[in-house]
Design an enzyme around this catalytic site. Structure first.
Site, mmCIF file in Angstrom:
data_model
loop_
_atom_site.group_PDB
_atom_site.id
_atom_site.type_symbol
_atom_site.label_atom_id
_atom_site.label_comp_id
_atom_site.label_asym_id
_atom_site.label_seq_id
_atom_site.Cartn_x
_atom_site.Cartn_y
_atom_site.Cartn_z
ATOM 1 C CB SER A 141 -0.814 -0.127 1.352
ATOM 2 O OG SER A 141 -1.510 1.281 1.528
ATOM 3 C CE1 TYR A 173 -3.680 -2.501 5.784
ATOM 4 C CE2 TYR A 173 -3.046 -0.173 4.930
ATOM 5 C CZ TYR A 173 -3.525 -1.535 4.666
ATOM 6 O OH TYR A 173 -3.830 -1.857 3.465
ATOM 7 C CE LYS A 225 -1.512 -4.732 3.671
ATOM 8 N NZ LYS A 225 -1.967 -5.985 2.817
ATOM 9 C CE1 TYR A 275 -2.405 -3.801 -5.089
ATOM 10 C CE2 TYR A 275 -3.723 -3.866 -3.381
ATOM 11 C CZ TYR A 275 -3.235 -4.650 -4.314
ATOM 12 O OH TYR A 275 -3.132 -6.055 -4.318
HETATM 13 N N1 LIG Z 1 -8.681 -0.872 -0.463
HETATM 14 C C1 LIG Z 1 -7.627 0.024 -0.528
HETATM 15 O O1 LIG Z 1 -7.749 1.197 -0.769
HETATM 16 C C2 LIG Z 1 -6.355 -0.842 -0.296
HETATM 17 C C3 LIG Z 1 -5.286 0.004 -0.649
HETATM 18 C C4 LIG Z 1 -3.909 -0.457 -0.432
HETATM 19 C C5 LIG Z 1 -3.921 -1.935 0.096
HETATM 20 N N2 LIG Z 1 -4.984 -2.644 0.038
HETATM 21 C C6 LIG Z 1 -4.763 -3.999 0.332
HETATM 22 O O2 LIG Z 1 -5.270 -4.668 -0.524
HETATM 23 C C7 LIG Z 1 -5.751 -5.840 0.029
HETATM 24 C C8 LIG Z 1 -7.215 -6.088 -0.343
HETATM 25 O O3 LIG Z 1 -7.826 -5.211 0.188
HETATM 26 P P1 LIG Z 1 -9.556 -4.848 -0.002
HETATM 27 O O4 LIG Z 1 -9.630 -3.438 -0.281
HETATM 28 O O5 LIG Z 1 -9.754 -5.648 -1.149
HETATM 29 O O6 LIG Z 1 -10.071 -5.315 1.106
HETATM 30 P P2 LIG Z 1 -11.302 -6.587 1.528
HETATM 31 O O7 LIG Z 1 -11.493 -6.393 3.003
HETATM 32 O O8 LIG Z 1 -12.313 -6.251 0.727
HETATM 33 O O9 LIG Z 1 -10.508 -7.759 1.132
HETATM 34 C C9 LIG Z 1 -9.735 -8.460 2.135
HETATM 35 C C10 LIG Z 1 -10.170 -9.906 2.075
HETATM 36 O O10 LIG Z 1 -9.444 -10.991 2.682
HETATM 37 C C11 LIG Z 1 -10.243 -11.550 3.609
HETATM 38 N N3 LIG Z 1 -9.480 -11.904 4.939
HETATM 39 C C12 LIG Z 1 -9.309 -11.113 6.114
HETATM 40 N N4 LIG Z 1 -8.800 -11.746 6.963
HETATM 41 C C13 LIG Z 1 -8.589 -13.137 6.608
HETATM 42 C C14 LIG Z 1 -8.016 -14.386 6.964
HETATM 43 N N5 LIG Z 1 -7.587 -14.436 8.241
HETATM 44 N N6 LIG Z 1 -7.894 -15.330 6.389
HETATM 45 C C15 LIG Z 1 -8.475 -15.368 5.177
HETATM 46 N N7 LIG Z 1 -8.959 -14.402 4.571
HETATM 47 C C16 LIG Z 1 -9.312 -13.037 5.110
HETATM 48 C C17 LIG Z 1 -11.496 -10.710 3.845
HETATM 49 O O11 LIG Z 1 -12.568 -11.571 4.205
HETATM 50 C C18 LIG Z 1 -11.683 -10.049 2.583
HETATM 51 O O12 LIG Z 1 -12.527 -10.760 1.685
HETATM 52 C C19 LIG Z 1 -5.363 -6.182 1.474
HETATM 53 O O13 LIG Z 1 -4.197 -6.495 1.742
HETATM 54 C C20 LIG Z 1 -5.385 -4.453 1.597
HETATM 55 O O14 LIG Z 1 -4.630 -4.134 2.753
HETATM 56 C C21 LIG Z 1 -5.943 -2.048 0.065
#
Ligand SMILES: NC(=O)c1ccc[n+]([C@@H]2O[C@H](COP(=O)([O-])OP(=O)(O)OC[C@H]3O[C@@H](n4cnc5c(N)ncnc54)[C@H](O)[C@@H]3O)[C@@H](O)[C@H]2O)c1
Ligand SMILES: NC(=O)c1ccc[n+]([C@@H]2O[C@H](COP(=O)([O-])OP(=O)(O)OC[C@H]3O[C@@H](n4cnc5c(N)ncnc54)[C@H](O)[C@@H]3O)[C@@H](O)[C@H]2O)c1
Lengths: 380, 380
Positions: free
Chosen positions: A143, A167, A171, A200
């Site tokens: 991120s 958080y 990462k 991201y």
């Molecule tokens: N959305 C953003 O703006 C953003 C920005 C930078 C990085 N990210 C990273 O991208 C990735 C996906 O983010 P997102 O926005 O799709 O979030 P999200 O919450 O929609 O997706 C994360 C998924 O991981 C699953 N999960 C959580 N804990 C778990 C566990 N212990 N075992 C198995 N599955 C588990 C959740 O059920 C969920 O489906 C994450 O790693 C997040 O940190 C997101």
């Protein structure tokens, strides 16, 4: 499904989530990869995979590749091992896109142990399972937040990692761990792991079909889904804009680099494509010193165009027709004034270019929101 | 054993190891703590606990408190949970001294996944088990190696953490995680965890009884045990001194801050004593800002006196009478020229002072080595 045998199987952790489900769809549509989704449903619904498969059939015909779903939890390594075992006889899993994580910055400072458990310890278990199963291609969801408050905008990948939240630290730690694993081993037996961290910036929007989008459990933490849910009448809380005195912003509100979720998702396909290039050919690791860097690279995935909060509200007003009322309140602790990517490296090395503009993001988000006013579960 | 009820029960992870066993002994001898040892015997033998108990009886009489041993592995959290559960009815575990870890710098760059698994993921599991069991006092074995190549010698605790090895990064990460947990929670419900990281410089020597000492499995990784095993004829390899052109050293060889293992062990008792001071009284956390720092402190445990490699060889020659032959070879990558502690903070706040000198360290080490020429197992 005979052509499935030619596809590279990719384990997508967190593949039910917002970004993960669009990654699964992009993998299917690429025609080169076969996604195996694992998720514990903490923040998502199994319906997401069904919708990916449906869109793939819509676009590619009845024999489109189809993703499978396994309920598994990163905190229970044996559930992950079982998935590797299940596909062993069928050729195994070629690579992993690791998106599963807890991701709410505010919550992370209240529940740090859980964040470290899932995001850090969970990643270590996953890497252990990969090593045991000779699976050596890894794409990691990092991120922009790892940069903390960066000195140079737009941010290059060489910016130091100085995360300012729990958080963000989870990462950065996984990035450090990956780098250490990639450069490990001895001269005779160097580490077989190849890893790419994709940092991201702000993903937004939805697949244009309106069948797939952001569908978290509970109140959305990000600006755009909040705006969409307000416009559709699902979210009734007041809209607060935190600070309008940030220097360098056109209107004083925070600046973020939004990119369309399908552009972001395709960045993962490009990363896997880059890792699949033969070692004898020029590839993204050609310039890596095996001892110093290992086969490890990090890329920004952003558009390189910063947008203020007020610009985003105006864009969503245009897309939805909804007249947002908002209140300007004080700055929120921890907010960084400007997170805009320098995406030049990803363009040069991965061929990544976030083509879709702000209007398209808002249009597709609004399309998804109106077609799924109450989310997946209710329409399934 | 009736007075055991007044003692605070302390879980000592890695309590069979070199430092851990001396910590167990110091806890017993303090008359205030009752150690419960967990260890997976990766680098140690259960005999160590028997010897601690024996020395305690020798010094305190037949009703001396006695440590218990449980085989448990940090990588299997359920085995740790079981130990917490076992003592629940009997008043529970008041605090944890967490020493269990993999500790070989060189090996850590070859097997990083294992190091992260045990040292980082293992610590997270342990902290999770503590939270579940309302156990809120934590002493963590950190290391001078977290300072990397420090700019200021002697090194103050304010020196930035810039570890230069995988092993060092595992230690720094746990410190960061601890700090994040200590400052977590909300104003109404702040984190109950109090934690102290003790950053060890170079422990050396043995308990003067000759019954307890350093007894690793395999070839010793540190200078002094190697010298002792050479003198006793158990280790036959050549002695190599890596580099004699380090500036600032009296003879050009690397400088380290050796302290007697019993002084180091007593530093843990002092840390627990400091954590046991009532919150209403002045204590080591009084000046901590709950939001910024939480109840988290880090202390150097060293003597503040640097010794070169050649000085140590001369001191061991004096203690053992053995004429060491050594070869000066090139610098070893990763070696830091000088790691000498500034121990002023630990003295001011914990009352810690490493009183025993170099002669005493070498004498006690030699005493242990001659009484146990082939280690614990053979004499048990
Ligand atoms: N959305 C953003 O703006 C953003 C920005 C930078 C990085 N990210 C990273 O991208 C990735 C996906 O983010 P997102 O926005 O799709 O979030 P999200 O919450 O929609 O997706 C994360 C998924 O991981 C699953 N999960 C959580 N804990 C778990 C566990 N212990 N075992 C198995 N599955 C588990 C959740 O059920 C969920 O489906 C994450 O790693 C997040 O940190 C997101
Ligand atoms: N000896 C030093 O010079 C030095 C310096 C700085 C810090 N430290 C730290 O002090 C601590 C103790 O070091 P030591 O010199 O006594 O080493 P040691 O190897 O003698 O002790 C470590 C103990 O942990 C146990 N252990 C390892 N993995 C385990 C697991 N998965 N589950 C349960 N137990 C496990 C080992 O069996 C061993 O008894 C370590 O954390 C080390 O990193 C040591």
């Amino acid at each position: 499904m005979s052509r499935d045998a030619e596809l590279k199987r990719i384990l997508v952790t967190g593949g039910l989530g917002y970004i993960g489900s669009h990654v699964v769809l992009s993998l299917l549509l690429s025609g080169r990869y076969l996604p195996v989704v694992i998720d514990n449903c903490h923040n998502a619904f199994p319906e997401a995979v069904k919708r990916c498969n449906e869109i793939a059939r819509d676009e590619m015909g009845a024999d489109a590749p189809q993703a499978t779903f396994h309920r598994a939890d990163l905190r229970e390594p044996e559930t992950i091992e079982a998935v590797f075992a299940e596909y062993k006889a069928a050729g195994g899993i070629w690579g992993v896109v690791h998106l599963a994580a807890l991701k709410a910055v505010g919550e992370s400072s209240e529940l740090p142990t859980q964040y470290y458990k899932v995001n850090v310890a969970g990643s270590i278990s996953l890497l252990e399972a990969m090593a045991k199963n000779d699976c050596n291609n890894f794409v990691f969801s990092s991120s922009a937040t790892v940069y903390g408050t960066p000195a140079v905008i737009p941010i290059p990948e060489t910016s130091p990692l100085q995360p300012e939240s729990v958080y963000g630290r989870t990462k950065a730690m996984v990035e450090w761990i990956l780098q250490d694993i990639c450069r490990s081993g001895t001269d005779e037996r160097p580490s077989p792991l190849k890893a790419v961290s994709v940092r991201y910036f702000n993903p937004a929007g939805a697949h244009p079909s309106g069948k797939l989008g952001e569908e978290p459990r509970g109140k959305p933490g990000n600006l755009l889904p909040l705006l969409a849910q307000m416009a559709v009448g699902r979210e009734k809380s007041e809209l607060k804009v935190f600070g309008n005195d940030y220097p360098g912003s056109p209107d004083g509100t925070c600046v973020r680099d939004y990119l369309h979720i399908m552009d972001l998702a395709e960045g993962h396909v490009l990363s896997l494509d880059a890792m699949a290039v033969a070692e004898s050919e020029k590839n993204i690791f050609s310039k890596c010193d095996p001892k110093k860097d290992g086969f490890y690279r990090a890329f920004n995935l952003g558009r390189g165009a910063g947008q203020s909060v007020l610009t985003m509200i105006a864009a969503m007003r245009k897309a939805s027709g909804f007249e947002y009322k908002y209140e300007i309140v004080g700055r929120r602790t921890g907010d960084v004034p400007d997170l805009t990517a320098n995406p030049a490296l990803a363009e040069a090395e991965l061929g990544f270019l976030a083509k879709r503009d702000l209007e398209e993001m808002c249009r597709d988000l609004w399309n998804f929101q109106t077609k799924n006013p109450n989310g997946y579960e209710q329409t399934a």
